[in-house]
Structure formats: C-alpha cells, structure tokens
Scaffold this motif. Sequence first.
Motif, mmCIF file in Angstrom:
data_model
loop_
_atom_site.group_PDB
_atom_site.id
_atom_site.type_symbol
_atom_site.label_atom_id
_atom_site.label_comp_id
_atom_site.label_asym_id
_atom_site.label_seq_id
_atom_site.Cartn_x
_atom_site.Cartn_y
_atom_site.Cartn_z
ATOM 1 N N ILE A 142 0.842 -1.203 0.000
ATOM 2 C CA ILE A 142 0.000 0.000 0.000
ATOM 3 C C ILE A 142 0.881 1.258 0.000
ATOM 4 O O ILE A 142 0.505 2.292 -0.527
ATOM 5 C CB ILE A 142 -1.068 0.056 1.140
ATOM 6 N N GLY A 143 2.085 1.153 0.562
ATOM 7 C CA GLY A 143 3.017 2.282 0.515
ATOM 8 C C GLY A 143 3.456 2.588 -0.914
ATOM 9 O O GLY A 143 3.531 3.763 -1.316
ATOM 10 N N MET A 144 3.715 1.530 -1.681
ATOM 11 C CA MET A 144 4.079 1.728 -3.089
ATOM 12 C C MET A 144 2.923 2.414 -3.819
ATOM 13 O O MET A 144 3.119 3.380 -4.569
ATOM 14 C CB MET A 144 4.380 0.375 -3.755
ATOM 15 N N ALA A 145 1.697 1.903 -3.599
ATOM 16 C CA ALA A 145 0.525 2.473 -4.261
ATOM 17 C C ALA A 145 0.324 3.927 -3.841
ATOM 18 O O ALA A 145 0.013 4.798 -4.662
ATOM 19 C CB ALA A 145 -0.722 1.645 -3.913
ATOM 20 N N PHE A 146 0.524 4.177 -2.565
ATOM 21 C CA PHE A 146 0.362 5.532 -2.034
ATOM 22 C C PHE A 146 1.280 6.519 -2.760
ATOM 23 O O PHE A 146 0.869 7.591 -3.192
ATOM 24 C CB PHE A 146 0.689 5.513 -0.529
ATOM 25 N N GLN A 147 2.538 6.123 -2.938
ATOM 26 C CA GLN A 147 3.489 7.017 -3.599
ATOM 27 C C GLN A 147 3.175 7.152 -5.086
ATOM 28 O O GLN A 147 3.306 8.240 -5.664
ATOM 29 C CB GLN A 147 4.922 6.519 -3.375
ATOM 30 N N LEU A 148 2.744 6.055 -5.706
ATOM 31 C CA LEU A 148 2.367 6.122 -7.129
ATOM 32 C C LEU A 148 1.231 7.125 -7.326
ATOM 33 O O LEU A 148 1.248 7.940 -8.257
ATOM 34 C CB LEU A 148 1.951 4.736 -7.634
ATOM 35 N N ASN A 192 -11.461 -11.327 10.865
ATOM 36 C CA ASN A 192 -11.115 -10.405 11.948
ATOM 37 C C ASN A 192 -11.582 -8.994 11.549
ATOM 38 O O ASN A 192 -11.344 -8.560 10.412
ATOM 39 C CB ASN A 192 -9.582 -10.439 12.124
ATOM 40 N N PRO A 193 -12.248 -8.264 12.466
ATOM 41 C CA PRO A 193 -12.784 -6.947 12.076
ATOM 42 C C PRO A 193 -11.688 -5.975 11.622
ATOM 43 O O PRO A 193 -11.959 -5.067 10.841
ATOM 44 C CB PRO A 193 -13.479 -6.437 13.349
ATOM 45 N N TYR A 194 -10.475 -6.172 12.123
ATOM 46 C CA TYR A 194 -9.399 -5.268 11.714
ATOM 47 C C TYR A 194 -8.923 -5.570 10.295
ATOM 48 O O TYR A 194 -8.349 -4.721 9.632
ATOM 49 C CB TYR A 194 -8.252 -5.317 12.728
ATOM 50 N N HIS A 195 -9.201 -6.791 9.848
ATOM 51 C CA HIS A 195 -8.884 -7.122 8.455
ATOM 52 C C HIS A 195 -9.689 -6.235 7.512
ATOM 53 O O HIS A 195 -9.186 -5.758 6.488
ATOM 54 C CB HIS A 195 -9.183 -8.598 8.192
ATOM 55 N N GLN A 196 -10.945 -5.992 7.898
ATOM 56 C CA GLN A 196 -11.798 -5.147 7.050
ATOM 57 C C GLN A 196 -11.234 -3.719 6.965
ATOM 58 O O GLN A 196 -11.252 -3.104 5.894
ATOM 59 C CB GLN A 196 -13.229 -5.117 7.632
ATOM 60 N N ILE A 197 -10.732 -3.225 8.077
ATOM 61 C CA ILE A 197 -10.157 -1.871 8.063
ATOM 62 C C ILE A 197 -8.964 -1.821 7.102
ATOM 63 O O ILE A 197 -8.844 -0.894 6.295
ATOM 64 C CB ILE A 197 -9.712 -1.434 9.477
ATOM 65 N N LEU A 198 -8.108 -2.830 7.187
ATOM 66 C CA LEU A 198 -6.927 -2.827 6.301
ATOM 67 C C LEU A 198 -7.336 -2.878 4.831
ATOM 68 O O LEU A 198 -6.742 -2.225 3.972
ATOM 69 C CB LEU A 198 -5.999 -4.004 6.639
ATOM 70 N N THR A 199 -8.373 -3.675 4.559
ATOM 71 C CA THR A 199 -8.855 -3.775 3.176
ATOM 72 C C THR A 199 -9.425 -2.429 2.718
ATOM 73 O O THR A 199 -9.125 -1.955 1.613
ATOM 74 C CB THR A 199 -9.963 -4.856 3.077
ATOM 75 N N ASP A 200 -10.228 -1.822 3.573
ATOM 76 C CA ASP A 200 -10.808 -0.522 3.213
ATOM 77 C C ASP A 200 -9.715 0.535 3.017
ATOM 78 O O ASP A 200 -9.778 1.335 2.086
ATOM 79 C CB ASP A 200 -11.784 -0.044 4.301
ATOM 80 N N LEU A 201 -8.722 0.514 3.917
ATOM 81 C CA LEU A 201 -7.622 1.479 3.790
ATOM 82 C C LEU A 201 -6.893 1.313 2.461
ATOM 83 O O LEU A 201 -6.543 2.292 1.794
ATOM 84 C CB LEU A 201 -6.606 1.283 4.924
ATOM 85 N N ALA A 202 -6.691 0.067 2.086
ATOM 86 C CA ALA A 202 -6.011 -0.206 0.814
ATOM 87 C C ALA A 202 -6.804 0.402 -0.336
ATOM 88 O O ALA A 202 -6.247 1.060 -1.224
ATOM 89 C CB ALA A 202 -5.836 -1.708 0.622
ATOM 90 N N ASP A 203 -8.125 0.221 -0.298
ATOM 91 C CA ASP A 203 -8.965 0.768 -1.374
ATOM 92 C C ASP A 203 -8.898 2.293 -1.399
ATOM 93 O O ASP A 203 -8.876 2.907 -2.465
ATOM 94 C CB ASP A 203 -10.413 0.300 -1.212
ATOM 95 N N ILE A 204 -8.879 2.880 -0.196
ATOM 96 C CA ILE A 204 -8.868 4.344 -0.119
ATOM 97 C C ILE A 204 -7.594 4.920 -0.757
ATOM 98 O O ILE A 204 -7.625 5.967 -1.395
ATOM 99 C CB ILE A 204 -9.010 4.805 1.358
ATOM 100 N N VAL A 205 -6.479 4.202 -0.602
ATOM 101 C CA VAL A 205 -5.201 4.694 -1.153
ATOM 102 C C VAL A 205 -5.331 5.022 -2.635
ATOM 103 O O VAL A 205 -4.814 6.040 -3.101
ATOM 104 C CB VAL A 205 -4.071 3.669 -0.922
ATOM 105 N N VAL A 206 -6.056 4.174 -3.372
ATOM 106 C CA VAL A 206 -6.178 4.429 -4.811
ATOM 107 C C VAL A 206 -7.464 5.163 -5.195
ATOM 108 O O VAL A 206 -7.610 5.573 -6.348
ATOM 109 C CB VAL A 206 -6.057 3.135 -5.656
ATOM 110 N N ASN A 207 -8.376 5.316 -4.251
ATOM 111 C CA ASN A 207 -9.618 6.019 -4.584
ATOM 112 C C ASN A 207 -9.685 7.433 -4.012
ATOM 113 O O ASN A 207 -10.648 8.148 -4.233
ATOM 114 C CB ASN A 207 -10.842 5.224 -4.084
ATOM 115 N N ARG A 208 -8.656 7.808 -3.266
ATOM 116 C CA ARG A 208 -8.664 9.144 -2.645
ATOM 117 C C ARG A 208 -8.508 10.226 -3.723
ATOM 118 O O ARG A 208 -8.009 9.965 -4.811
ATOM 119 C CB ARG A 208 -7.532 9.261 -1.631
ATOM 120 N N ASP A 209 -8.942 11.417 -3.378
ATOM 121 C CA ASP A 209 -8.673 12.512 -4.313
ATOM 122 C C ASP A 209 -8.014 13.675 -3.567
ATOM 123 O O ASP A 209 -8.280 14.835 -3.824
ATOM 124 C CB ASP A 209 -9.951 12.962 -5.041
ATOM 125 N N TYR A 210 -7.157 13.350 -2.582
ATOM 126 C CA TYR A 210 -6.451 14.381 -1.822
ATOM 127 C C TYR A 210 -5.027 13.912 -1.636
ATOM 128 O O TYR A 210 -4.712 12.734 -1.815
ATOM 129 C CB TYR A 210 -7.104 14.594 -0.451
#
Lengths: 318, 318
Positions: A202-208, A300-318
């Motif tokens: 997700i760090g690679m995606a974030f920088q891309l 695990n409920p925290y797995h869902q957070i990690l998945t959502d965070l991953a999606d946000i990295v490429v769907n953010r507009d900020y």
Amino acid sequence: MFWDRFPLIKEEIIEFEDYLQSSLVSRQPLIQEAICDLAKSGGKRVRPALLMITAKFGEYKKKEVWSLAAALEVLHMATLIHDDIIDDANLRRGSQTVQAKYGKDVAVFAGDYLFTLTFDILAGEATQQQLKQVSKVIRQICEGEIQQHQDRYNLDVTYKGYFKRIKSKTALLFEGSCALGAGSAGLSKAQIRDLAHYGRYIGMAFQLVDDLFDFSKSSSSIGKPEGNDFTQGVYTLPILYTLYESSSGKKLAELLDDPVDNSQEIKEIITNNSALDYTMKIAKDYINKAKDRIKGLEGNPYHQILTDLADIVVNRDY
Amino acid sequence: MFWDRFPLIKEEIIEFEDYLQSSLVSRQPLIQEAICDLAKSGGKRVRPALLMITAKFGEYKKKEVWSLAAALEVLHMATLIHDDIIDDANLRRGSQTVQAKYGKDVAVFAGDYLFTLTFDILAGEATQQQLKQVSKVIRQICEGEIQQHQDRYNLDVTYKGYFKRIKSKTALLFEGSCALGAGSAGLSKAQIRDLAHYGRYIGMAFQLVDDLFDFSKSSSSIGKPEGNDFTQGVYTLPILYTLYESSSGKKLAELLDDPVDNSQEIKEIITNNSALDYTMKIAKDYINKAKDRIKGLEGNPYHQILTDLADIVVNRDY
C-alpha cells in the motif's frame, strides 16, 4: 476527520494524538514552535494507525504500541522537514514548511532534533530488535533520498530505479509500521511477513498515486506546489512511461531540457497520453497484491479496516 | 600521531580506528564516499579516547566501550556535517566539507545517515539508560545549535548565553564520553560525576581555545577559514569581552555592522585588547577545575593521561 469511517479505532487515534503532541517537546522555544507548527498542521497519522491496527491481530500491548507509533510518526516528521530542505518546498499540507518559515539552518537542526526524539521515545519501550528495525528503515530512507538526488535530470532512470526509490522513500516506513505492530502483538513469522508486505504494497501504491497527483491535481487541493517533481529533475512513473513507451517520448525529452518554462506543455503531454492511467493501473495492482497478502486474516474486524484502507489509497482525491 | 605520547592507550586507539572505519558503511555509493572522506580526513578521536580512558578506571568491558565510542564518534561526524551546512563552511580539517563537495542536499541526508548509524551501533550493545543518555546529549546539541543561530548578529548576547552555547555545542559530548566510559566501568556515582565534570570542563576549555584561534591563527594552520565566526554573526568570548569590558567596545559594535568588510580591523581590535588573554585565562580556569575534579583518582596511571590531556587542551597550537 479521516478516521470517522472506522469507529473501531477512531477513538484510540484521537487519544493517541494527545500522547503524540505531549511527546513533541523541546526547551528551545524555536524548536518547540517549529515542531508544534508541523504537528498541528495535521496529517492523517496513517503510520501510527497502521501500527495500531496490525497490533490488534494479537495481544495488544498498548504502551509499547503507542510508543512505537509515536516514534515512527516523529521520524516521519523529521524526514518531512529534511525533505523540504532538499526540495526547496515552501508548502506542506497547505502550511508553510519549517525551512520557508524559519530558514534552512533551523530546519536542519529541527529535523535532527526529531530524529533524536524518535530514538529517545524508542529507548523507553522498544526492544533491541525493534530499535534495529527502525534504524534500518531510516538508513534506507536516507540512502533513497540521496539516490533520488543523484538521479535528478537523468533521462536514463529505469523503472527499476524508480520503484526502488519509492520503496525507500515511502513504502519502507509503511512496511515498518505494520511489521512493528504485528511483531509487538506476537503474531507468527508468516503473519508478520504478510502484514509487512501489505504495508509495503500500500506504501508503493500511495506514492504512485502521489506522483500521479503531481500532474492531475491543482496545487491548492494537495497543499503543495503542482508539478514540483519534474521541474526539479525528479522523474516519476508518468514521465518515465511517456519517455519510454509513447510516441511523444522524444518530444518530452526535449521539453525536459527546460522543465520550468515548458511545464505546461509537459503536463499536457503526460495527461494526453495514457501515462496517468498506466500509473493508476500499477497502483491498483499493488493494492490487489496487498489485499491478497492478508487474505489469511479474513474474519477479523481489523482485516476489514486494512482492506478498506487499501482501497482508499487508490480512490482518494487528496 | 597525537597519541604517540600516551603509550598506555596508543595501540588501542589505532586498533579502534579500524573498528570505526568498518562501522561506517552504506550501500549507497555517494553516502559511502562522503562518510569515508570525512572519516579519513582524521581527527584525533578525542571523544572515543575519553570514553576508553575513563572506562579503564574500573572493569573494562571492551566490546561495550568500543561500541559506545564508535557511536559517539559517528555522532560527532554527523554534527560536523550538519554544522558545516549551517556555517556554509568549505573546509574542515583542511579538507573540503561534504556540503562543498557534494552539495547541501547530500550533506543533509549523509548527516542523517550518520545520526541513524549512531543509534544502530548503540542498539547492539547499549543499555536503555545509555541510549537515553546519548539521545539527551544530541537533543541538547540541536537545541544549542539553534540557539546559536538565533543569537547571530545579536550584540546583547550575554556571557551566560555564550557559556551555555559552548556547553551544548562542545562540552556536553565530552561530558557524555566520560560519563558513558565511567558508567560502563561500574564506578561509583560520585566517581562517574567527577569524571563527567572533568569531561565537561575540558570541553568548555577546548571550545574557548577554538574560539580564540579564530583570531590568533592563520586559516591554513587550523584547516578552516579564519574569522569565520564573527563574520557570520556568531559572537564568541573575545568579541563579547571587548564589547562589554573594553574602551574599544563601542567602536567594535560599529564595525560589526559590516563584519566582512571590517574583518581585518575587527581582528586588530580584538588582538590589541586583552580579550585573547582573558579568554585563555577562562580556559585555564576550566582546566584547573577539571584537574581538581579528578584528584580522587590520583595514583592510577590513567589519571595521568587525563591530566596531561587537560593541559594539552590549553597548550595546543592546532
């Protein structure tokens, strides 16, 4: 706030903010002012959050986790200050940078102060192994920054060189956050490795995506000057892709001879080619790899957070 | 070499040099080059030597002592690199500075790299308490550097402000070397305190003599540009003394309005007054305090080395 969408950890991140602020102290008024400015200009505290979330998959040692999380965020701030010196940047998160406000000289030592604070925080709670992990990450960040500096204005930078650079610059600290969190929770070696890879990807995606924003966003929306990178000779994936894969590559190479004057034309070439789509595609590939890597933690409920965070990295507009 | 006169520790300091060089590694070629340049340009390794010597007064744990000594010398190198950025210095120990040779950008991150290496070395051997001691010293060095920067061109700097500044800038690292050495050897609290004060006092004297050399030495003999400090607005004791105690004080204040053009006349005023004698007297007072402080260790052969070292600080001409 950003974490409103994650009620499971929102409260803890708000509490942690106070703890972080209370760690940022100096008896020297100017340092105190400079680091307070920076701390208050915000940031989403993604690295501390990753550390906390990954630590929730096992035995949660709050004191240790918070100390590691504060250390990594302070380290991140130190690199931001020194980064802005290199980049001659005037804006960061929409606020004046330390070097713009107080001068390069103060910025050098304010950054050093924060580097040291990182280890000071760690000295209280971290194990020898955790200390070694953090110092290895910092050394690689420094090596990456100098590599980036050396590669400036070099039209022969390879894709490999670029990916290595964004790994050092961004992905390793995401990876370190996850590895430290998972390690603190006493997870198995395989689980730690999986979460560490999740962080790296997700760090690679974030920088891309950040590198893509350099072309697609107005400066006001990302709080820093637009087209900053290529005008300073730092060639990111959209540039490299156009240089190597597009019929406009030769034209682009010529324009890059005088990047400041040709800045508008360069941006047009990049946006009219498929370079931004290509960059986004690569970012999304990383996100898929990240999500794949943590499939074993599903349920695990925290797995869902990690998945959502991953999606946000490429769907953010900020 | 400098240590020829101390056969009791000369061999160990020569051996230690290899160990130090082998700690200074980076996979990034430019960092490797920059830190090798700096390491090979020498220096007397006074801080490591102080650590070793003070550790000889009790149970000598060589591995721990060498690791602490290397960490402090690497830290010292890091501060030199960042110092030279602030001072815009081109020469250090007669060689080109990192920033002059490779640019400020490389110098920022090469310094950061060495800061991190300090903690990396410590992470292997040091106790939590030792880590805290070192990070406290670094934080105070950073605070001192920023204070010095803030005080530039301020004609109202007090003696107290000056002594506080040289304590942060130089004396604390000498003090830390002695405190860590004595601590590692398992000495009593009182003995550790005495040796730490010895270190602080010779550090104060060392900086006073350095500040005196700024006026009395030619640039070639100290390997850095002459009159560097006051032309950059950093007022040391010879300046302050003349400003506050001499009939030429008013004239000097006027000349300091344009220190670069008036550099020659400023030096003449300082050397024609008793400012340099006064500075040397204060340095010698510190040396006497340093020697007094360790009287309780008389009889031990390493006590003689510390006494001789103290004398050398004020009798050196380099």
